[in-house]
Design a protein around this motif. Structure first.
Motif, PDB file in Angstrom:
ATOM      1  N   GLY A   1       0.811  -1.224   0.000  1.00 29.14           N
ATOM      2  CA  GLY A   1       0.000   0.000   0.000  1.00 29.14           C
ATOM      3  C   GLY A   1       0.835   1.260   0.000  1.00 29.14           C
ATOM      4  O   GLY A   1       1.742   1.419  -0.808  1.00 29.14           O
ATOM      5  N   THR A   2       0.548   2.148   0.937  1.00 27.31           N
ATOM      6  CA  THR A   2       1.250   3.437   0.978  1.00 27.31           C
ATOM      7  C   THR A   2       2.731   3.272   1.288  1.00 27.31           C
ATOM      8  O   THR A   2       3.547   4.070   0.827  1.00 27.31           O
ATOM      9  N   VAL A   3       3.087   2.246   2.047  1.00 24.35           N
ATOM     10  CA  VAL A   3       4.511   1.986   2.325  1.00 24.35           C
ATOM     11  C   VAL A   3       5.232   1.661   1.019  1.00 24.35           C
ATOM     12  O   VAL A   3       6.332   2.165   0.752  1.00 24.35           O
ATOM     13  N   GLY A   4       4.622   0.828   0.191  1.00 22.92           N
ATOM     14  CA  GLY A   4       5.212   0.483  -1.094  1.00 22.92           C
ATOM     15  C   GLY A   4       5.374   1.683  -2.006  1.00 22.92           C
ATOM     16  O   GLY A   4       6.406   1.850  -2.655  1.00 22.92           O
ATOM     17  N   TRP A   5       4.349   2.527  -2.055  1.00 25.71           N
ATOM     18  CA  TRP A   5       4.427   3.751  -2.864  1.00 25.71           C
ATOM     19  C   TRP A   5       5.555   4.656  -2.367  1.00 25.71           C
ATOM     20  O   TRP A   5       6.320   5.191  -3.159  1.00 25.71           O
ATOM     21  N   ALA A   6       5.638   4.811  -1.051  1.00 24.12           N
ATOM     22  CA  ALA A   6       6.686   5.667  -0.481  1.00 24.12           C
ATOM     23  C   ALA A   6       8.072   5.106  -0.793  1.00 24.12           C
ATOM     24  O   ALA A   6       8.990   5.861  -1.133  1.00 24.12           O
ATOM     25  N   CYS A   7       8.218   3.800  -0.697  1.00 27.25           N
ATOM     26  CA  CYS A   7       9.505   3.170  -1.022  1.00 27.25           C
ATOM     27  C   CYS A   7       9.859   3.398  -2.487  1.00 27.25           C
ATOM     28  O   CYS A   7      10.991   3.751  -2.818  1.00 27.25           O
ATOM     29  N   TRP A   8       8.893   3.195  -3.365  1.00 24.61           N
ATOM     30  CA  TRP A   8       9.125   3.360  -4.790  1.00 24.61           C
ATOM     31  C   TRP A   8       9.488   4.814  -5.119  1.00 24.61           C
ATOM     32  O   TRP A   8      10.421   5.081  -5.866  1.00 24.61           O
ATOM     33  N   LEU A   9       8.746   5.756  -4.537  1.00 26.09           N
ATOM     34  CA  LEU A   9       9.003   7.172  -4.795  1.00 26.09           C
ATOM     35  C   LEU A   9      10.342   7.638  -4.239  1.00 26.09           C
ATOM     36  O   LEU A   9      10.940   8.581  -4.754  1.00 26.09           O
ATOM     37  N   SER A  10      10.820   6.982  -3.175  1.00 21.72           N
ATOM     38  CA  SER A  10      12.105   7.388  -2.588  1.00 21.72           C
ATOM     39  C   SER A  10      13.300   6.771  -3.306  1.00 21.72           C
ATOM     40  O   SER A  10      14.440   7.037  -2.956  1.00 21.72           O
ATOM     41  N   GLY A  11      13.046   5.947  -4.319  1.00 21.66           N
ATOM     42  CA  GLY A  11      14.144   5.424  -5.129  1.00 21.66           C
ATOM     43  C   GLY A  11      14.723   4.106  -4.665  1.00 21.66           C
ATOM     44  O   GLY A  11      15.823   3.735  -5.080  1.00 21.66           O
ATOM     45  N   ILE A  12      14.022   3.394  -3.822  1.00 20.02           N
ATOM     46  CA  ILE A  12      14.515   2.098  -3.364  1.00 20.02           C
ATOM     47  C   ILE A  12      14.563   1.141  -4.552  1.00 20.02           C
ATOM     48  O   ILE A  12      13.662   1.120  -5.384  1.00 20.02           O
ATOM     49  N   ILE A  13      15.619   0.363  -4.616  1.00 17.47           N
ATOM     50  CA  ILE A  13      15.772  -0.642  -5.664  1.00 17.47           C
ATOM     51  C   ILE A  13      15.225  -1.954  -5.122  1.00 17.47           C
ATOM     52  O   ILE A  13      15.651  -2.428  -4.065  1.00 17.47           O
TER      53      ILE A  13
END
Length: 76
Positions: A37-49
């Motif tokens: 959910g929102t954790v995944g979106w935040a991770c993706w937006l922060s550039g996590i590989i």
């Protein structure tokens, strides 16, 4: 260069890790986090590989590509 390994036990641990991770650091996480959910979106937006631990060859390829890019750009 160095590696920081975080084996967090709860979602709140992510906020603590953000405070201790140095600048110009390249975070890598398991692909399953992308679907939280929102954790995944935040991770993706922060550039996590993200790496898929079920597909070993693909995960090794992503890590190898990331390592060569890190050397070129002089990041940790």
């Amino acid at each position: 260069p160095f590696v920081i390994v975080c084996n967090h036990q709860a979602s709140l641990d992510l906020m603590g890790m953000v405070e201790v991770i140095p600048e110009r650091c390249v975070p890598i996480a398991k692909r399953e986090l992308l679907y939280l959910g929102t954790v995944g979106w935040a991770c993706w937006l922060s550039g996590i590989i993200f790496i898929d631990r079920r597909r070993r060859d693909a995960a090794i390829g992503v890590i190898s590509h990331t390592a060569s890019t890190m050397r070129r750009q002089n990041v940790r």
